[in-house]
Design a protein around this motif. Structure first.
Motif, PDB file in Angstrom:
ATOM      1  N   ALA A  17       0.801  -1.217   0.000  1.00  0.00           N
ATOM      2  CA  ALA A  17       0.000   0.000   0.000  1.00  0.00           C
ATOM      3  C   ALA A  17       0.839   1.275   0.000  1.00  0.00           C
ATOM      4  CB  ALA A  17      -0.944  -0.003   1.208  1.00  0.00           C
ATOM      5  N   GLU A  18       2.015   1.223   0.602  1.00  0.00           N
ATOM      6  CA  GLU A  18       2.834   2.431   0.701  1.00  0.00           C
ATOM      7  C   GLU A  18       3.507   2.808  -0.610  1.00  0.00           C
ATOM      8  OE1 GLU A  18       6.919   2.029   2.487  1.00  0.00           O
ATOM      9  OE2 GLU A  18       6.082   0.139   3.231  1.00  0.00           O
ATOM     10  N   PHE A  19       3.502   1.903  -1.595  1.00  0.00           N
ATOM     11  CA  PHE A  19       4.325   2.142  -2.772  1.00  0.00           C
ATOM     12  C   PHE A  19       3.593   2.894  -3.892  1.00  0.00           C
ATOM     13  CE2 PHE A  19       6.123  -1.539  -0.580  1.00  0.00           C
ATOM     14  CZ  PHE A  19       7.372  -1.021  -0.301  1.00  0.00           C
ATOM     15  N   GLY A  20       2.366   2.509  -4.222  1.00  0.00           N
ATOM     16  CA  GLY A  20       1.621   3.221  -5.245  1.00  0.00           C
ATOM     17  C   GLY A  20       2.326   3.220  -6.591  1.00  0.00           C
ATOM     18  N   VAL A 361      12.575   9.524  -2.798  1.00  0.00           N
ATOM     19  CA  VAL A 361      11.790   8.300  -3.024  1.00  0.00           C
ATOM     20  C   VAL A 361      12.602   7.059  -2.703  1.00  0.00           C
ATOM     21  CG1 VAL A 361      10.349   9.361  -4.801  1.00  0.00           C
ATOM     22  CG2 VAL A 361      12.400   8.102  -5.483  1.00  0.00           C
ATOM     23  N   PHE A 362      13.914   7.194  -2.614  1.00  0.00           N
ATOM     24  CA  PHE A 362      14.784   6.050  -2.343  1.00  0.00           C
ATOM     25  C   PHE A 362      15.150   5.932  -0.858  1.00  0.00           C
ATOM     26  CE2 PHE A 362      16.230   7.576  -6.681  1.00  0.00           C
ATOM     27  CZ  PHE A 362      15.511   6.635  -7.398  1.00  0.00           C
ATOM     28  N   TYR A 363      14.490   6.722  -0.009  1.00  0.00           N
ATOM     29  CA  TYR A 363      14.801   6.750   1.415  1.00  0.00           C
ATOM     30  C   TYR A 363      13.592   6.342   2.246  1.00  0.00           C
ATOM     31  CZ  TYR A 363      19.027   9.708   0.733  1.00  0.00           C
ATOM     32  OH  TYR A 363      20.259  10.219   0.377  1.00  0.00           O
ATOM     33  N   ASP A 364      13.844   5.637   3.356  1.00  0.00           N
ATOM     34  CA  ASP A 364      12.848   5.551   4.418  1.00  0.00           C
ATOM     35  C   ASP A 364      12.835   6.856   5.205  1.00  0.00           C
ATOM     36  OD1 ASP A 364      11.974   3.055   3.806  1.00  0.00           O
ATOM     37  OD2 ASP A 364      13.054   2.013   5.390  1.00  0.00           O
ATOM     38  N   HIS A 365      14.027   7.396   5.452  1.00  0.00           N
ATOM     39  CA  HIS A 365      14.157   8.680   6.140  1.00  0.00           C
ATOM     40  C   HIS A 365      14.063   9.779   5.076  1.00  0.00           C
ATOM     41  CE1 HIS A 365      16.494   5.796   8.761  1.00  0.00           C
ATOM     42  NE2 HIS A 365      15.591   6.268   9.597  1.00  0.00           N
ATOM     43  N   ARG A 366      12.833  10.128   4.711  1.00  0.00           N
ATOM     44  CA  ARG A 366      12.615  11.047   3.585  1.00  0.00           C
ATOM     45  C   ARG A 366      13.353  12.379   3.778  1.00  0.00           C
ATOM     46  NH1 ARG A 366       8.411   9.705  -0.206  1.00  0.00           N
ATOM     47  NH2 ARG A 366       8.658   7.452  -0.456  1.00  0.00           N
ATOM     48  N   GLU A 367      13.423  12.839   5.033  1.00  0.00           N
ATOM     49  CA  GLU A 367      14.065  14.132   5.258  1.00  0.00           C
ATOM     50  C   GLU A 367      15.553  14.085   4.901  1.00  0.00           C
ATOM     51  OE1 GLU A 367      14.684  11.661   8.848  1.00  0.00           O
ATOM     52  OE2 GLU A 367      12.960  12.075   7.567  1.00  0.00           O
ATOM     53  N   ALA A 368      16.173  12.903   5.059  1.00  0.00           N
ATOM     54  CA  ALA A 368      17.599  12.774   4.738  1.00  0.00           C
ATOM     55  C   ALA A 368      17.846  12.935   3.244  1.00  0.00           C
ATOM     56  CB  ALA A 368      18.132  11.433   5.222  1.00  0.00           C
ATOM     57  N   GLY A 369      16.859  12.580   2.426  1.00  0.00           N
ATOM     58  CA  GLY A 369      17.017  12.673   0.981  1.00  0.00           C
ATOM     59  C   GLY A 369      16.367  13.873   0.355  1.00  0.00           C
ATOM     60  N   ALA A 370      15.698  14.706   1.171  1.00  0.00           N
ATOM     61  CA  ALA A 370      14.871  15.788   0.632  1.00  0.00           C
ATOM     62  C   ALA A 370      15.579  16.726  -0.337  1.00  0.00           C
ATOM     63  CB  ALA A 370      14.251  16.580   1.785  1.00  0.00           C
ATOM     64  N   PRO A 371      16.826  17.147  -0.084  1.00  0.00           N
ATOM     65  CA  PRO A 371      17.422  18.147  -0.980  1.00  0.00           C
ATOM     66  C   PRO A 371      18.193  17.566  -2.162  1.00  0.00           C
ATOM     67  CG  PRO A 371      18.831  17.871   0.922  1.00  0.00           C
ATOM     68  CD  PRO A 371      17.658  16.931   1.114  1.00  0.00           C
ATOM     69  N   PHE A 372      18.115  16.247  -2.351  1.00  0.00           N
ATOM     70  CA  PHE A 372      18.936  15.617  -3.393  1.00  0.00           C
ATOM     71  C   PHE A 372      18.087  15.205  -4.596  1.00  0.00           C
ATOM     72  CE2 PHE A 372      21.128  14.453   0.676  1.00  0.00           C
ATOM     73  CZ  PHE A 372      22.152  15.386   0.544  1.00  0.00           C
TER      74      PHE A 372
END
Length: 395
Positions: A17-20, A361-372
């Motif tokens: 369900a989380e993937f869409g 989209v490649f992170y569980d920790h979305r904030e860690a990947g936000a600016p990339f």
């Protein structure tokens, strides 16, 4: 009335369900609707060697592979894969019991994880990670445990202490990707040595995704984890023809591993595609015997393209992490006054006529990947030059 059955429970399995819809579908649709240059999805815009394409045509005309090929893959391809591993890395595999052909690396990953995981098993994977990892772990009922690669002196690096701390009594396997998509990091001999020691010490299985093995640049070197002490017997190595020969639509991948592991993966794989890519298997068998000059020229061409796009992105104001491998460049958008990769990528086609992928989209920790944001450079040089020109003009 649609005639659709009403149910209180959602139709989609809750594990998925989380993937869409994947971000690649969304961004490719944006590229089409805006006429943008698509540097999002990682596929070349030119075909691979003509003699290999002709080998596929020959197989079709000769009736080789037009019916179901053998479940493990045609003998010619399994032999060629084993010879490639021996010639390149000194790894000896039996083509009959230690090689399995799959519908691309994506099926290899799915079949391997479905075979080796049970509900509750933990899988450690480096984030950011290729999006199918998370979906396949979920389908198998496993629990993903991310270990984050973080920017350090111009590249993304692994924290070995963090990796060790992530291992618990529930850890079943390590899912390693080197050269690494999307960051372009290539794990060093020292890092791989420590990973191998950890796997042996904690008796872990290891799955290594090595589809970019022939795309390493500068001083980097691809070292299969299976070559390290204690690792051949516990490692499932995944390879693919798509990235190396620029025929991504053929979907020919493979697994090399000890017989017991191959048998387990084959048990799952037979109920996925059963078999695939019949005539293309014959062509890939020939491709794997190409001389070193092909692989050297392929790598040199991609290196030149990397440098064209890296220079253009730098001139446009991005912070560029120059990759040691793969055909992707990760950038930091904060120097442009931006910090939300999703919003940036959704606006980029209208703003600059270019499509990229938000790394979050490649992170569980979305904030860690936000600016990339990730750009693909496996395109014709003139396309990359035009994309760079558009990006520079937009800021």
């Amino acid at each position: 009335m649609t005639g659709m059955t009403s149910t209180a429970r959602p139709f989609l399995n809750r594990r998925l369900a989380e993937f869409g819809t994947t971000i690649f579908a969304e961004m490719s649709a944006l590229a089409m609707s805006t006429g943008s240059i698509n540097l999002g999805q990682g596929f070349p815009d030119t075909d691979g060697p003509e003699e290999i394409r002709e080998a596929a045509v020959r197989a079709l005309r000769d009736g080789r592979g037009n019916q179901y090929p053998p479940g493990p893959g045609i003998p010619e391809l399994r032999t060629a894969i084993a010879a490639h591993q021996e010639r390149r890395y000194g790894l000896s595999y039996d083509p009959d019991t230690e090689v399995l052909v799959t519908a691309g690396a994506t099926e290899a990953i799915a079949a391997t994880l479905l075979a080796l995981l049970e509900p509750g098993d933990e899988v450690i994977a480096f984030e950011p990670y290729y999006d199918s990892y998370a979906a396949c772990i979920a389908m198998a009922g496993g629990t993903r445990v991310p270990v984050t690669l973080r920017p350090h002196e111009g590249s993304f690096r692994l924290d070995l202490d963090e990796l060790r701390d992530a291992v618990t009594d529930n850890t079943r396997l390590l899912l390693i990707n080197t050269p690494h998509n999307p960051t372009g990091t290539v794990l060093t001999r020292e890092e791989l040595t420590e990973i191998a020691k950890l796997a042996v010490e904690r008796d872990l299985l290891v799955v290594t995704d090595e589809v970019y093995e022939h795309l390493v640049f500068d001083d980097a070197e691809h070292l299969p984890l299976a070559t390290f002490p204690g690792m051949r017997g516990r490692t499932v190595t995944i390879g693919s023809a798509g990235k190396t020969f620029s025929f991504t639509g053929w979907k020919v991948g493979w697994v090399t591993a000890p017989p017991a592991l191959i048998s387990a993966v084959r048990s799952a794989k037979q109920f996925l595609t059963y078999v695939s890519s019949g005539p293309f298997q014959y062509a890939v068998a020939e491709a794997l015997t190409l001389p070193d000059t092909y692989f050297d020229a392929f790598r040199a061409d991609m290196l030149a393209k990397r440098d064209v796009l890296a220079a253009g992105l730098t001139e446009a104001g991005f912070e560029v992490f120059r990759p040691q491998g793969t055909y992707f460049i990760t950038t930091d958008i904060r120097p442009l006054g931006e910090s939300d990769g999703f919003a940036f990528c959704r606006a980029l086609p209208e703003r600059a006529g270019v499509v990229a992928i938000p790394n979050a989209v490649f992170y569980d920790h979305r904030e860690a990947g936000a600016p990339f944001v990730r750009f693909a450079f496996c395109k014709q040089t003139e396309v990359l030059e035009e994309a760079a020109k558009r990006l520079k003009a937009a800021w």
